[in-house]
Design an enzyme around this catalytic site. Structure first.
Site, short mmCIF file in Angstrom:
data_model
loop_
_atom_site.label_atom_id
_atom_site.label_comp_id
_atom_site.label_asym_id
_atom_site.label_seq_id
_atom_site.Cartn_x
_atom_site.Cartn_y
_atom_site.Cartn_z
CG HIS A 140 4.20 -3.47 -6.37
ND1 HIS A 140 2.83 -3.64 -6.27
CD2 HIS A 140 4.61 -3.10 -5.14
CE1 HIS A 140 2.45 -3.38 -5.03
NE2 HIS A 140 3.51 -3.05 -4.33
CG ASP B 98 9.74 -2.09 -1.80
OD1 ASP B 98 10.12 -1.93 -0.63
OD2 ASP B 98 8.68 -2.65 -2.10
CB SER C 118 0.69 -5.70 -1.75
OG SER C 118 1.39 -6.83 -2.16
CG PHE D 191 8.90 -11.34 -7.67
CD1 PHE D 191 10.29 -11.18 -7.70
CD2 PHE D 191 8.18 -10.66 -6.71
CE1 PHE D 191 10.93 -10.35 -6.78
CE2 PHE D 191 8.81 -9.84 -5.79
CZ PHE D 191 10.19 -9.68 -5.82
CD GLU E 120 7.58 -15.58 -6.97
OE1 GLU E 120 8.50 -16.44 -6.99
OE2 GLU E 120 7.36 -14.84 -5.98
NE ARG F 154 4.22 -0.02 -2.69
CZ ARG F 154 3.84 0.87 -1.79
NH1 ARG F 154 3.62 2.12 -2.14
NH2 ARG F 154 3.70 0.54 -0.53
NE ARG G 15 -1.09 -1.04 -4.87
CZ ARG G 15 -0.70 -1.18 -3.61
NH1 ARG G 15 -0.58 -2.38 -3.09
NH2 ARG G 15 -0.38 -0.13 -2.88
#
Ligand SMILES: Cc1ncc(C[n+]2csc(CCOP(=O)(O)OP(=O)(O)O)c2C)c(N)n1
Ligand SMILES: [Mg+2]
Lengths: 334, 286
Positions: free
Chosen positions: A122, A130, A50, A96, A71, A180, A23
């Protein structure tokens, strides 16, 4: 051995190989594009830091739009911007976007052929603690099947930066996915990156050993594939490792030329084995060059919480699993 | 629901503070997860599970139980700790939060843990599921109630307002929505990221009964829940004004604590502050 022409990271097999999240390459690429082209705009759905859109947001605040946790709204606003001469990048987690906003992407971005770039952060189970709700393992499948959409899954942060810059310069909808976690640096600034052009990272040694199996992968798991290739050499198994960073359009030429030699394939991706890179390769080979394939990836299950490396192992995407898949596909070769 | 006498309030306040301490312990052990939301909602979760709900921790599948739908799944540490203290599973198990093979997934997963009614984490889809449950209860002529807990940030989602509109239209009086109005989301304060005000008026326009409370006042919360039960022609939303990070001075009100756990030092400081708060609660009730 590593393909010298590609000028890959010479320290890739060192214990202290440099690690960086892919990322980060998104953030770096956006800033470079933003400087080059006034029409580049960035949208974020309450995940600015993030996803690493933050650098762009700070540098070009007038070209950055905070959409909030929305989104679907983000995708459709971007569609309008893209139709109006802008080059919007939409940033969120892959579950998302392109997960939640699939139909908006299909109709308002892809069918409209609006010049929107979708950045899915991610992705994969290496998201870790998560848990499954945040681990996108179907995103490449749902993007790959949409007409007009291109799909890129870079292998490290440097390649991600190049992919973002390339996406910004090519016309039309593009989906770029990244992860991530910190992952090993495989390429260098000098390594060529052309969307739609797969690169052969690893060849069997020239001293007579033949190419027994092609390992075709994308994303950070290519590191595991390279380690597996190196270790398999000790067992007298020669492999060709291909970085097929662009799933769509697939580099048919490179893949067919390699499989013509190996006659056996292992595909590697941090994604469901259904619908992603493995499926794309299977579709191609079934049509043009049938060969046995073993698929490394999520086997029709959801992920769960855990440390990234624990999950990669539990869901059989580690070095050992790749080696086993190579041995298995070798046995299936006629 | 039994009577809410002074002794009970003291018990609930002490329990809520115990829950805050356990949230800190649990997050420290997990090494990742969300701090602000869970601490801010400890009073409401305590009041729900230790006073309001018609439930049986030993029979989590009991058909007539009240349902709790946690829409903002990232605040699950407060739900997990509360469920454990209420007897749904051993308190020991809190140590496994977010670890491999755990029942305490980083975001709640239906079927993984007793007391978790639905999977959540992806925001904005809890209220619709609660509506589905409320419709089913009506079809089955069941008396149980559905409590949906949602955050302010997730009101950015279109899906949320589709649900708000539907519940208002269909007069779902067996549904109570509790909104954690803590004014923060990830990128900043809600009114900077995507303003929700005038918030109360939005719900009123969508035909809801709206109650606004201090989310740290247990009596006010219980009164609101009782009023919601007495309203027949509308669903009720309880807008609970809370302080994110409540009880820990350096977390209170600061959005940077949305999604990170305390480190060792911070946890030590947090626990010492919470112990002081606990003593104050006890002395106030002397
Ligand atoms: C659909 C979706 N988009 C994005 C996210 C990432 N996310 C997790 S929490 C959050 C902030 C939401 O604000 P709020 O729930 O009010 O946070 P809190 O008050 O608990 O800090 C976001 C954007 C998500 N979980 N789901
Ligand atoms: Mg909030």
């Amino acid at each position: 051995m590593l393909n010298e022409q590609l000028k890959l990271n010479q320290k890739i097999f060192d214990k202290d190989v440099e690690m960086k999240p892919t990322r980060d390459g998104y953030g770096e690429g956006l800033v470079i594009l933003g400087e080059e082209n006034q029409n580049v705009v960035v949208l974020s759905a309450d995940l600015t830091e993030s996803t690493r859109a933050e650098g762009f947001a700070k540098k070009f605040p007038e070209r950055f739009f905070e959409i909030g946790v929305a989104e679907q709204n983000m995708a459709t606003i971007a569609a309008g911007l893209g139709i109006s001469g802008k080059i919007p990048f939409i940033s969120s987690y892959a579950v998302f976007s392109p997960g939640r906003n699939y139909e908006q992407i299909r109709t308002t971005i892809a069918y409209n052929d609006s010049n929107v770039k979708i950045a899915g952060a991610h992705a994969g189970i290496s998201v870790g603690p998560d848990g499954a709700t945040h681990q996108a393992t179907e995103d490449m499948a749902i993007m790959r099947v949409i007409p007009n959409m291109k799909v890129i899954c870079p292998c490290d942060s440097i390649e991600t930066r190049k992919a973002i810059i390339a996406a910004g310069k090519m016309w039309g909808p593009v989906y770029v996915r990244f992860g991530r976690e910190k992952s090993p640096i495989i390429t260098t600034n000098e390594t060529p990156f052309i969307p739609g052009k797969a690169e052969i990272l690893w060849n069997p040694p020239i001293d007579g050993k033949k190419a027994d199996v092609a390992i075709i992968g994308c994303g950070m798991l290519l590191y595991n594939a390279l380690i597996a290739a190196k270790e398999l050499e000790k067992e007298n198994i020669g492999t060709v490792v291909i970085n097929s960073h662009t799933l769509k359009p697939l580099d048919e030429k490179t893949i067919l030329a390699t499989v013509d030699k190996t006659k056996a394939v292992v595909t590697v991706e941090e994604h469901q084995v259904a619908g992603g890179l493995g499926s794309a390769i299977a579709e191609l080979l079934a049509k043009k060059l049938p060969a046995p394939i073993e698929f490394i990836g999520m086997q029709n299950t959801f992920g769960e919480s855990g440390k990234p490396n624990e999950l990669i192992q539990k869901y059989s995407m580690d070095v050992e699993s790749i080696k086993n898949a190579v041995r298995k596909v070798l046995k299936r070769k006629r | 629901m039994s009577e809410l006498h002074d002794k009970k309030i003291e018990y609930l306040e002490v329990t809520a503070n115990r829950i805050r301490e356990l949230i800190i312990d649990t997050l420290l052990e997990a090494g990742s997860g969300h701090s602000a939301g869970p601490l801010g909602m400890a009073d409401i979760f305590t009041a729900l599970y230790f006073h309001v709900l018609n439930h049986n921790p030993k029979k989590p599948q009991w058909l007539d139980r009240d349902r709790v739908v946690l829409s903002n799944g990232h605040i699950c540490p407060v739900q997990y700790v509360t469920l454990a203290l209420a007897g749904y599973f051993p308190v020991e198990e809190l140590k496994t939060l977010r670890k491999l093979n755990t029942r305490l997934q980083g975001h709640p997963h239906r079927g993984a843990l007793p007391g978790v009614e639905t999977t959540s984490g992806p925001l904005g889809s809890g209220l619709s599921q609660a509506i589905g449950m409320a419709l089913a209860a009506k079809l089955d002529k069941k008396k149980y109630r559905i409590y949906c807990i949602a955050s302010d940030g997730e009101h950015d989602e279109g899906n949320f307002w589709e649900a708000v509109m539907f519940a208002g239209k269909n007069k779902l009086n067996n549904l109570t929505l509790i909104v954690d109005r803590n004014n923060i989301q990830i990128d900043g304060y809600t009114e900077d990221i995507m303003p929700l005000e005038p918030f109360r008026e939005k719900y009123e326009a969508f035909r809801w009964n709206v109650l606004t409370i201090d989310g740290h006042n247990i009596r006010d919360f219980v009164d609101a829940i009782n009023e919601a039960k007495a309203i027949y022609e509308k669903p009720t939303v309880v807008i609970a004004h809370t302080i994110p990070g409540k009880g820990v001075s350096f977390m209170e009100g600061d959005y940077v604590w949305h999604g990170k756990p305390p480190n060792k030092e911070e946890a030590k400081k947090a626990l010492s502050e919470l112990r002081t708060l606990g003593r104050r609660i006890e002395s106030e009730h002397q």
